[in-house]
Design a protein around this motif. Structure first.
Motif, PDB file in Angstrom:
ATOM      1  N   UNK A  56       0.812  -1.216   0.000  1.00  0.00           N
ATOM      2  CA  UNK A  56       0.000   0.000   0.000  1.00  0.00           C
ATOM      3  C   UNK A  56       0.848   1.270   0.000  1.00  0.00           C
ATOM      4  N   UNK A  57       2.085   1.177   0.464  1.00  0.00           N
ATOM      5  CA  UNK A  57       2.979   2.340   0.531  1.00  0.00           C
ATOM      6  C   UNK A  57       3.706   2.606  -0.781  1.00  0.00           C
ATOM      7  N   UNK A  58       3.459   1.774  -1.788  1.00  0.00           N
ATOM      8  CA  UNK A  58       4.242   1.856  -3.023  1.00  0.00           C
ATOM      9  C   UNK A  58       4.300   3.267  -3.602  1.00  0.00           C
ATOM     10  N   UNK A  59       3.160   3.872  -3.850  1.00  0.00           N
ATOM     11  CA  UNK A  59       3.159   5.182  -4.497  1.00  0.00           C
ATOM     12  C   UNK A  59       3.807   6.256  -3.635  1.00  0.00           C
ATOM     13  N   UNK A  60       3.575   6.219  -2.334  1.00  0.00           N
ATOM     14  CA  UNK A  60       4.228   7.217  -1.478  1.00  0.00           C
ATOM     15  C   UNK A  60       5.734   6.975  -1.411  1.00  0.00           C
ATOM     16  N   UNK A  61       6.161   5.712  -1.466  1.00  0.00           N
ATOM     17  CA  UNK A  61       7.600   5.414  -1.503  1.00  0.00           C
ATOM     18  C   UNK A  61       8.231   5.927  -2.798  1.00  0.00           C
ATOM     19  N   UNK A  62       7.519   5.786  -3.909  1.00  0.00           N
ATOM     20  CA  UNK A  62       8.019   6.314  -5.182  1.00  0.00           C
ATOM     21  C   UNK A  62       8.116   7.836  -5.119  1.00  0.00           C
ATOM     22  N   UNK A  63       7.102   8.487  -4.565  1.00  0.00           N
ATOM     23  CA  UNK A  63       7.143   9.945  -4.426  1.00  0.00           C
ATOM     24  C   UNK A  63       8.328  10.386  -3.570  1.00  0.00           C
ATOM     25  N   UNK A  64       8.606   9.653  -2.505  1.00  0.00           N
ATOM     26  CA  UNK A  64       9.759   9.972  -1.654  1.00  0.00           C
ATOM     27  C   UNK A  64      11.064   9.801  -2.436  1.00  0.00           C
ATOM     28  N   UNK A  65      11.149   8.745  -3.237  1.00  0.00           N
ATOM     29  CA  UNK A  65      12.336   8.544  -4.074  1.00  0.00           C
ATOM     30  C   UNK A  65      12.519   9.719  -5.028  1.00  0.00           C
ATOM     31  N   UNK A  66      11.454  10.116  -5.715  1.00  0.00           N
ATOM     32  CA  UNK A  66      11.553  11.211  -6.672  1.00  0.00           C
ATOM     33  C   UNK A  66      11.952  12.517  -5.998  1.00  0.00           C
ATOM     34  N   UNK A  67      11.500  12.716  -4.776  1.00  0.00           N
ATOM     35  CA  UNK A  67      11.805  13.952  -4.047  1.00  0.00           C
ATOM     36  C   UNK A  67      13.282  14.084  -3.700  1.00  0.00           C
ATOM     37  N   UNK A  68      14.010  12.964  -3.692  1.00  0.00           N
ATOM     38  CA  UNK A  68      15.440  13.043  -3.362  1.00  0.00           C
ATOM     39  C   UNK A  68      16.221  13.769  -4.446  1.00  0.00           C
ATOM     40  N   UNK A  69      15.714  13.732  -5.693  1.00  0.00           N
ATOM     41  CA  UNK A  69      16.376  14.435  -6.783  1.00  0.00           C
ATOM     42  C   UNK A  69      17.576  13.723  -7.385  1.00  0.00           C
ATOM     43  N   UNK A  70      17.946  12.572  -6.854  1.00  0.00           N
ATOM     44  CA  UNK A  70      19.098  11.809  -7.365  1.00  0.00           C
ATOM     45  C   UNK A  70      18.733  10.338  -7.340  1.00  0.00           C
ATOM     46  N   UNK A  71      18.629   9.723  -8.513  1.00  0.00           N
ATOM     47  CA  UNK A  71      18.242   8.320  -8.540  1.00  0.00           C
ATOM     48  C   UNK A  71      18.429   7.718  -9.927  1.00  0.00           C
ATOM     49  N   UNK A  72      18.521   6.403  -9.913  1.00  0.00           N
ATOM     50  CA  UNK A  72      18.403   5.563 -11.117  1.00  0.00           C
ATOM     51  C   UNK A  72      17.419   4.467 -10.733  1.00  0.00           C
ATOM     52  N   UNK A  73      16.430   4.232 -11.590  1.00  0.00           N
ATOM     53  CA  UNK A  73      15.453   3.188 -11.320  1.00  0.00           C
ATOM     54  C   UNK A  73      14.837   2.718 -12.630  1.00  0.00           C
ATOM     55  N   UNK A  74      13.995   1.711 -12.541  1.00  0.00           N
ATOM     56  CA  UNK A  74      13.338   1.158 -13.720  1.00  0.00           C
ATOM     57  C   UNK A  74      12.032   1.901 -13.989  1.00  0.00           C
ATOM     58  N   UNK A  75      11.699   1.990 -15.256  1.00  0.00           N
ATOM     59  CA  UNK A  75      10.438   2.600 -15.692  1.00  0.00           C
ATOM     60  C   UNK A  75       9.409   1.486 -15.793  1.00  0.00           C
TER      61      UNK A  75
END
Length: 189
Positions: A56-75
């Motif tokens: 259930x936390x998936x979307x909020x976890x993704x938003x937190x990842x995006x907020x860091x401003x530095x990442x590599x992940x899968x689309x």
């Protein structure tokens, strides 16, 4: 869409790795993150809870990842793809031919089932999972493979036209390996 490039933008800090199941998104994303000295987050680990139930936390976890401003992940994962794409500096698109991804996916699926290796949050590949319509085997085995490729092309083209998103399109395992090597060496540990 501007023609695909082989160059990431200087100082890229938000990079997506796209492609069909079996294309090698996770492998390339991990290696690229090391070369760019960026954190890597695996989307499957964020999405799958125990028993393959979506967290259930998936979307909020993704938003937190995006907020860091530095990442590599899968689309991947339709619910968050628009946010991922809107935030990325670049997309590395593994647009491999069907025989390559089908063979890789079959080997990966069988290998995981035989070794019973834990994947995400206690989940393991089991033959009974292969019957689910959402299993990657069905994405690659049917018409969804072509539809996914066409959808990616349209989305990436729209973002490239709209805001100049850089799209690195790699076709084939050799092209991807050569491209990754050209990105420099990972930092020594």
């Amino acid at each position: 869409m501007p023609p695909p490039t082989r160059e990431l933008p200087a100082g890229a800090r938000r990079v997506l790795v796209a492609g069909s199941p079996g294309a090698g998104k996770t492998t390339l994303a991990q290696a690229l993150a090391a070369r760019l000295d960026l954190p890597y987050t695996e989307m499957d680990a964020l999405f799958h809870g125990p028993g393959w139930v979506p967290r259930p936390e998936f979307e909020s976890d993704v938003d937190a990842l995006l907020a860091t401003g530095r990442w590599v992940t899968e689309y991947q994962y339709r619910a968050v793809q628009p946010r991922l794409l809107a935030t990325a500096d670049a997309v590395v698109w593994l647009d491999h031919p069907w025989p390559l991804v089908a063979g890789r996916l079959l080997r990966r699926t069988l290998g995981r089932a035989l070794t019973r290796r834990e994947l995400y949050n206690g989940n393991r590949e089991r033959a009974r999972n292969w019957l689910r319509g959402s299993h990657p085997l069905w994405v690659v085995a049917g018409p969804r493979f072509r539809a996914l490729r066409d959808d990616n092309a349209a989305r990436f083209s729209a973002e490239a036209d709209r805001r100049g998103l850089v799209v690195v399109r790699l076709c084939g395992a050799r092209a991807a390996a050569r491209w990754l090597t050209a990105q420099g060496n990972p930092p020594s540990t």
